[in-house]
Design an enzyme around this catalytic site. Structure first.
Site, PDB file in Angstrom:
ATOM      1  N   GLY A   1     -25.215   0.262 -27.512  1.00 47.48           N
ATOM      2  CA  GLY A   1     -25.756   1.319 -28.344  1.00 47.48           C
ATOM      3  C   GLY A   1     -26.790   2.194 -27.686  1.00 47.48           C
TER       4      GLY A   1
ATOM      5  N   ALA B   1     -20.595   9.138 -28.473  1.00 46.62           N
ATOM      6  CA  ALA B   1     -20.147  10.204 -29.378  1.00 46.62           C
ATOM      7  C   ALA B   1     -21.289  10.504 -30.333  1.00 46.62           C
ATOM      8  CB  ALA B   1     -18.904   9.764 -30.150  1.00 46.62           C
TER       9      ALA B   1
ATOM     10  N   SER C   1     -15.587  11.298 -33.900  1.00 47.03           N
ATOM     11  CA  SER C   1     -14.542  11.939 -33.108  1.00 47.03           C
ATOM     12  C   SER C   1     -13.218  11.956 -33.845  1.00 47.03           C
ATOM     13  CB  SER C   1     -14.384  11.222 -31.765  1.00 47.03           C
ATOM     14  OG  SER C   1     -14.086   9.853 -31.968  1.00 47.03           O
TER      15      SER C   1
ATOM     16  N   ASP D   1     -20.987  -2.814 -35.563  1.00 51.04           N
ATOM     17  CA  ASP D   1     -19.647  -2.205 -35.553  1.00 51.04           C
ATOM     18  C   ASP D   1     -18.502  -3.189 -35.386  1.00 51.04           C
ATOM     19  OD1 ASP D   1     -21.004   0.203 -35.738  1.00 51.04           O
ATOM     20  OD2 ASP D   1     -20.944   0.573 -33.575  1.00 51.04           O
TER      21      ASP D   1
ATOM     22  N   ALA E   1     -30.102   4.244 -23.266  1.00 49.70           N
ATOM     23  CA  ALA E   1     -31.403   4.781 -22.856  1.00 49.70           C
ATOM     24  C   ALA E   1     -31.982   3.991 -21.688  1.00 49.70           C
ATOM     25  CB  ALA E   1     -32.365   4.766 -24.038  1.00 49.70           C
TER      26      ALA E   1
ATOM     27  N   HIS F   1       0.832  -1.194   0.000  1.00 48.56           N
ATOM     28  CA  HIS F   1       0.000   0.000   0.000  1.00 48.56           C
ATOM     29  C   HIS F   1       0.873   1.252   0.000  1.00 48.56           C
ATOM     30  CE1 HIS F   1      -3.842  -2.141   1.711  1.00 48.56           C
ATOM     31  NE2 HIS F   1      -3.403  -2.668   0.573  1.00 48.56           N
TER      32      HIS F   1
ATOM     33  N   GLU G   1       1.351   3.746   2.079  1.00 46.16           N
ATOM     34  CA  GLU G   1       2.145   4.039   3.267  1.00 46.16           C
ATOM     35  C   GLU G   1       3.391   3.158   3.339  1.00 46.16           C
ATOM     36  OE1 GLU G   1      -2.235   3.880   4.673  1.00 46.16           O
ATOM     37  OE2 GLU G   1      -1.032   3.175   2.986  1.00 46.16           O
TER      38      GLU G   1
ATOM     39  N   CYS H   1      -5.302   1.145   6.442  1.00 45.71           N
ATOM     40  CA  CYS H   1      -6.079  -0.051   6.752  1.00 45.71           C
ATOM     41  C   CYS H   1      -5.720  -0.593   8.130  1.00 45.71           C
ATOM     42  CB  CYS H   1      -5.885  -1.123   5.682  1.00 45.71           C
ATOM     43  SG  CYS H   1      -4.190  -1.707   5.494  1.00 45.71           S
TER      44      CYS H   1
END
Length: 352
Positions: free
Chosen positions: A288, A156, A177, A205, A293, A50, A52, A77
């Protein structure tokens, strides 16, 4: 002491572990005496020392000065996991003052590290740059607190609001893009534990969903295809990167890890629950449009990243409507990129 100054340095160091330490959090540590930095360290890889430990190792075996201060971006921890407890190490090495960015939400720690230090007589200050430290480890916090991965929605769109052109004959070849943004997107991929697309995106794709333009680890590829429409020879099934397929029924023609997903509208919570069970801390949803959505409608998202190119399509698949107004914007080559997060973005911590 300028606590904010040195905590900012901890955050800079911690960032070096992006994409490498998950499912652990990113952590940076700085040992300071007055205005002098005695040593620095950060968590480099899951299962490794870690921050530290790295910091004190870089300091060496000598006595830690009595007036030295250990700054660390996340609570040390207090339990034995893949490594020994960092709180006990700080006590054993004679660190008298510790400044902590934010507490660790893991119930094995959750204030126990700070308590152990204070019981040993260590002077501990907590919540220095708390929001910035929490933001840096938002994936880790989301996993612990919400019991699901941190969900990033990314798409995009053309300048007139479309994801692709219609009518579509075969795969789309019209780019949205620019290359500078493509490099940035690959960096994003390298920093997340998983990347998710729907079956229709694979058909249209044939994406590879790996990391190519930058150095870094490719995320777990996740495909949601309950209808079984994805071809067995798709790039996502090529074996070069682990892939997890959520399917309506097991497919013998595809040699990847598969989960049978039943019918109904509960697939997204079930999918996230399975990823959480596998200790996947974050997922980048790349499409997609229907899948994006569904995440928006279900409220199962934490962050949105929208790329807007200069090209105009005139018609096509409409881009999703971002669920909140953008909180941060910047230019990438010829593109504009918009960001939003449910909990807000500490702008001072955002850098690319």
């Amino acid at each position: 002491m300028d606590h904010a100054r040195w905590m900012h340095r901890c955050l800079q160091l911690a960032r070096n572990g992006a994409g490498m330490v998950a499912p652990n959090p990113m952590v940076g540590a700085v040992l300071v005496e007055g205005e002098d930095v005695l040593a620095e360290g950060w968590h480099r890889a899951h299962g490794g020392p870690h921050a530290e430990v790295e910091c004190l190792r870089n300091f060496g075996d000598g006595d830690v000065p009595a007036n030295a201060v250990m700054y660390v971006s996340l609570e040390p921890c207090a339990h034995t996991g893949l490594t020994p407890p960092c709180a006990e190490l700080l006590i054993a090495r004679g660190v008298h003052t510790v400044v902590v960015g934010c507490l660790d939400p893991d119930q094995r720690v959750a204030g126990k590290g700070v308590a152990k230090l204070r019981e040993a007589g260590v002077d501990v200050t907590v919540d220095v740059l708390h929001e910035e430290c929490r933001w840096q480890n938002r994936r880790f916090f989301s996993s612990i607190e919400k019991q699901r991965p941190y969900v990033i929605l990314k798409w995009a769109r053309s300048i007139d609001g479309y994801l692709d052109q219609q009518p579509r004959e075969g795969r789309s070849v019209q780019r949205i893009s620019c290359f500078a943004t493509d490099v940035l997107v690959h960096r994003w991929r390298s920093e997340e534990a998983a990347i998710l697309v729907g079956g229709r995106t694979v058909v249209n794709d044939d994406p590879r969903l790996n990391v190519r333009h930058v150095a870094g680890r490719s995320p777990l590829r996740v495909v949601l295809d309950r209808a079984g429409i994805t071809p067995a020879k798709s790039n996502v099934y090529d074996g070069t990167v682990p892939t997890l397929l959520f399917t309506g029924k097991l497919r013998s023609d595809i040699q990847v890890d598969q989960i049978v997903a039943g019918p109904g509208k509960g697939i997204l919570p079930a999918l996230l629950q399975e990823l959480h069970r596998r200790k996947v801390r974050s997922v980048l949803v790349e499409g997609g449009s229907e899948l994006l959505a569904h995440f928006i409608a279900a409220g199962l998202w934490d962050e949105v990243r929208e790329i807007v190119g200069e090209v105009a399509f005139g018609s096509g698949t409409s881009a999703p409507k971002a669920p909140v107004l953008p909180q941060l914007t910047f230019t990438s080559g010829t593109d504009r990129i918009y960001f939003a997060a449910k909990e807000g973005i500490p702008e001072a911590t955002w850098s690319w």
